[in-house]
Scaffold this motif. Structure first.
Motif, PDB file in Angstrom:
ATOM      1  N   ASN A   1       0.840  -1.212   0.000  1.00 64.11           N
ATOM      2  CA  ASN A   1       0.000   0.000   0.000  1.00 64.11           C
ATOM      3  C   ASN A   1       0.864   1.246   0.000  1.00 64.11           C
TER       4      ASN A   1
ATOM      5  N   THR B   1       4.040   1.405  -1.018  1.00 62.54           N
ATOM      6  CA  THR B   1       4.724   1.500  -2.315  1.00 62.54           C
ATOM      7  C   THR B   1       3.807   2.162  -3.339  1.00 62.54           C
ATOM      8  N   SER B   2       2.541   1.767  -3.315  1.00 63.59           N
ATOM      9  CA  SER B   2       1.565   2.339  -4.242  1.00 63.59           C
ATOM     10  C   SER B   2       1.431   3.844  -4.013  1.00 63.59           C
ATOM     11  N   ARG B   3       1.387   4.234  -2.734  1.00 60.93           N
ATOM     12  CA  ARG B   3       1.259   5.661  -2.423  1.00 60.93           C
ATOM     13  C   ARG B   3       2.474   6.441  -2.958  1.00 60.93           C
TER      14      ARG B   3
ATOM     15  N   GLN C   1       2.419   6.674  -6.821  1.00 63.21           N
ATOM     16  CA  GLN C   1       1.441   7.649  -7.339  1.00 63.21           C
ATOM     17  C   GLN C   1       1.838   9.085  -7.012  1.00 63.21           C
TER      18      GLN C   1
ATOM     19  N   ASN D   1       0.647   1.572 -13.832  1.00 71.56           N
ATOM     20  CA  ASN D   1       0.796   0.351 -13.003  1.00 71.56           C
ATOM     21  C   ASN D   1       1.241   0.746 -11.596  1.00 71.56           C
ATOM     22  N   SER D   2       0.286   1.071 -10.747  1.00 74.66           N
ATOM     23  CA  SER D   2       0.705   1.599  -9.446  1.00 74.66           C
ATOM     24  C   SER D   2      -0.244   1.245  -8.309  1.00 74.66           C
ATOM     25  N   SER D   3      -1.111   0.256  -8.534  1.00 74.63           N
ATOM     26  CA  SER D   3      -2.079  -0.076  -7.473  1.00 74.63           C
ATOM     27  C   SER D   3      -1.409  -0.927  -6.398  1.00 74.63           C
ATOM     28  N   PRO D   4      -1.965  -0.949  -5.180  1.00 76.08           N
ATOM     29  CA  PRO D   4      -1.438  -1.839  -4.147  1.00 76.08           C
ATOM     30  C   PRO D   4      -1.423  -3.300  -4.618  1.00 76.08           C
TER      31      PRO D   4
ATOM     32  N   TYR E   1      -1.059  -4.448  -7.617  1.00 77.11           N
ATOM     33  CA  TYR E   1       0.021  -4.669  -8.565  1.00 77.11           C
ATOM     34  C   TYR E   1       1.339  -4.907  -7.816  1.00 77.11           C
ATOM     35  N   PHE E   2       1.618  -4.048  -6.842  1.00 76.56           N
ATOM     36  CA  PHE E   2       2.881  -4.207  -6.114  1.00 76.56           C
ATOM     37  C   PHE E   2       2.878  -5.471  -5.255  1.00 76.56           C
TER      38      PHE E   2
END
Ligand code: NFE
Ligand code: MG
Length: 572
Positions: free
Chosen positions: A128, A130-132, A135, A142-145, A147-148
């Motif tokens: 989560n 990493t996604s933050r 973004q 490609n940046s959703s929680p 995905y990571f």
């Protein structure tokens, strides 16, 4: 008492490089750079038709594929007074821009990132977060929680299998790694995405040059038939594909590579004071908006910076017999059977003279000859070449476009210009080089399309194809700004044949050993005073040497006769 640490071969580079470094009280006091393989392409092309030489010369390297062909045809055209059509100039720029972008992205993610990114630490990341972070620094989709999380699962599967594959042989857990787990995860995700991207961008080569690696070239133009409406050549569908690949390249550079570079770089500002070295920078210049002979129209300016003096750009002339020379006092060659001294490449010679120890051996005799790499010098000075040289020469030449990208990056990182003369600066400069070049790639492609729309589909001028139109004796030089910097091929043509041929390559400059005056090369200089926390895990040596993106295949244009162990580190 100093201890000598040997790293041989340095991995995640092209070719065979050995570094011997003396370490005292946790710092490098002296270093020696050795190219341990030779291939002798300069001998292979002797007596051949100068129109064919590019095809041999291009095989100097499979990494900077393209640039040796380009340098070679430019040298032949220079010698024979051949002018090429505008479309051929544009396509050559596009080919070179493509290889530079490919090389820089592959270098950052696949050859250099793991000097800064601890892949296994990514297992501890909160996806989560990493996604933050992702973004907050980029609009890349490609940046959703989720995905990571999926990337993390992939790493975990590899780690659990006990076979680390691409993650094998890293110094994971080394105290010099400074990134939080979340940024490590971001970098590993983009490592994998960059693997996919790099196989796409080279399609520009396959379309314009028939294949990759080693696309086709032609003395007098390009072997690229343009035929916009028909299937007899590169038609509108193929051009649309290139258009799309260029847009993808732009997005990947600006939305993935550059934001990652800034994010990772901001954790390593201390490396803005480490690994600088010579502070002499050499650029031949390239990417003319018109003709390669018109050095005033080069988008990468030609010039030299000496001793880090950003107030002056000194002219360089690759034809001047008193400027570029190659010395061999510490290289396994001889001139005229026994001599040494400097040679301008038009008078150059490639005669091997191996006098090093027979494998297996522990140390090279660094007081004598110790490398297959020659020592190129500019008026006696060792020089660094590459993206950092391009960026600094552009900046010192007061070019607005260079100043804008450099000042913007320095502001983002919160560091002064002097930070660029370091290992961190070299890696930042490579990203800024990509930023400049991806813009020119678009401009040159648009110009090509405009020419075609205006009815000009010519890519080849055959008026001097026949040897009977040539002078009986001529000298030529072809220069290219290759991914790793200033590349020159020098040719002597006599009675329609290649009488002599010398390539002095970016990595020959950077990896050069000492010269007759004891002046050390760029790698050797950059390693001085570099800290080494753990002699058994010399991560810091990798950081500095990798920041140049070495290519030893280029530098010493016989693979090694003896098998060598992979990633062994000897310490005494
Ligand atoms: Ni083999 Fe090369 C580039 C050339 S080496 S990679 O870029 O020329 O320095
Ligand atoms: Mg050479």
């Amino acid at each position: 008492m100093s201890k000598r640490v040997v790293v041989d071969p340095i991995t995640r580079i092209e070719g065979h490089l050995r570094i011997e470094a003396d370490v005292q009280n946790g710092k490098i006091t002296d270093a020696f750079s050795s190219g341990t393989a030779i291939r002798g392409i300069e001998l292979v092309v002797k007596n051949r038709d100068p129109r064919d030489v590019w095809a041999y010369a291009q095989r100097i390297c499979g990494v900077c594929t393209t640039v040796h062909a380009l340098a070679s045809i430019r040298s032949a055209e220079d010698a024979l007074g051949i002018r090429i059509p505008p479309n051929a100039s544009l396509i050559r720029n596009i080919m070179n821009a493509t290889i530079i972008l490919h090389d820089h992205v592959v270098h950052f993610y696949h050859l250099h990132a793991f000097d800064w990114v601890d892949a296994l630490s990514a297992l501890k990341a909160n996806p989560n977060e990493t996604s933050r972070i992702a973004q907050s620094i980029s609009p890349w989709p490609n940046s959703s929680p989720g995905y990571f999380k999926s990337v993390q699962d992939k790493i975990k599967k590899v780690a659990d299998s006990g076979q680390l594959g691409v993650f094998a042989n890293g110094y994971w857990g080394h105290p010099a790694y400074k990134l939080p787990p979340e940024v490590n995860l971001l970098a590993v995700a983009h490592y994998l995405e960059a693997l996919d991207w790099q196989k796409e961008i080279v399609k520009i080569h396959t379309i314009f040059g028939g294949k990759n690696p080693h696309p086709h070239y032609l003395v007098g133009g390009m072997a690229t038939p343009l035929d916009i409406n028909m299937d007899n050549g590169i038609h509108s569908e193929r051009l649309a594909q290139i258009d799309q690949l260029i847009s993808q390249a732009h997005d990947f550079v600006t939305q993935v590579y550059l934001p990652d570079l800034m994010a990772i770089g901001s954790f390593y500002k201390d490396w803005g004071k480490i690994g600088g070295g010579l502070n002499n920078y050499l650029c031949y210049g390239d990417f003319s908006t018109k003709d390669i002979r018109d050095t005033q129209l080069y988008r990468v300016p030609r010039g030299i910076i000496l001793g880090g003096n950003m107030n002056e750009v000194v002219d360089v002339d690759p034809r001047d017999p008193n400027q570029v020379s190659e010395l061999i006092d510490h290289s396994w060659y001889t001139y005229d059977g026994s001599g040494s001294g400097g040679r301008h490449p038009w008078k150059g010679e490639t005669t091997m003279n191996y006098s090093g120890p027979k494998p297996p051996f522990q140390y090279l005799n660094t007081n004598e000859k110790y490398s297959w790499v020659k020592s190129p010098r500019w008026k006696g000075n060792p020089m660094e070449t590459g993206p950092l040289a391009r960026i600094l020469v552009g900046y010192a030449a007061n070019r607005g476009d260079y100043r804008a990208v450099v000042d913007d990056a320095l502001k983002k990182l919160g560091v002064p210009l002097s930070t660029m003369q370091s290992a961190l600066g070299r890696t930042v400069a490579r990203g800024l080089d990509a930023q400049m070049i991806v813009g020119w790639l678009r401009d040159d492609f648009n110009s090509l399309i405009n020419n075609i729309k205006n009815g000009d589909q010519t890519t080849f001028d055959n008026s001097k194809w026949e040897p009977k139109t040539w002078p009986a004796h001529a000298f030529g030089v072809g220069t290219v700004e290759a991914p790793r910097g200033a590349l020159g091929h020098w040719i002597e043509i006599k009675d329609g044949k290649t009488a002599n041929y010398q390539a002095v390559v970016p990595t020959t400059w950077n990896a050069s050993p000492r010269d007759d005056a004891g002046k050390i090369g760029a790698y050797e200089s950059s390693l001085k005073n570099v800290p080494v926390a753990d002699m058994n895990q010399p991560l810091e040596i990798l950081r500095v040497v990798h920041s140049f993106d070495p290519c030893l295949a280029c530098a010493v244009h016989l693979t090694d006769l003896e098998n060598q162990k992979l990633t062994s580190v000897h310490v005494e």
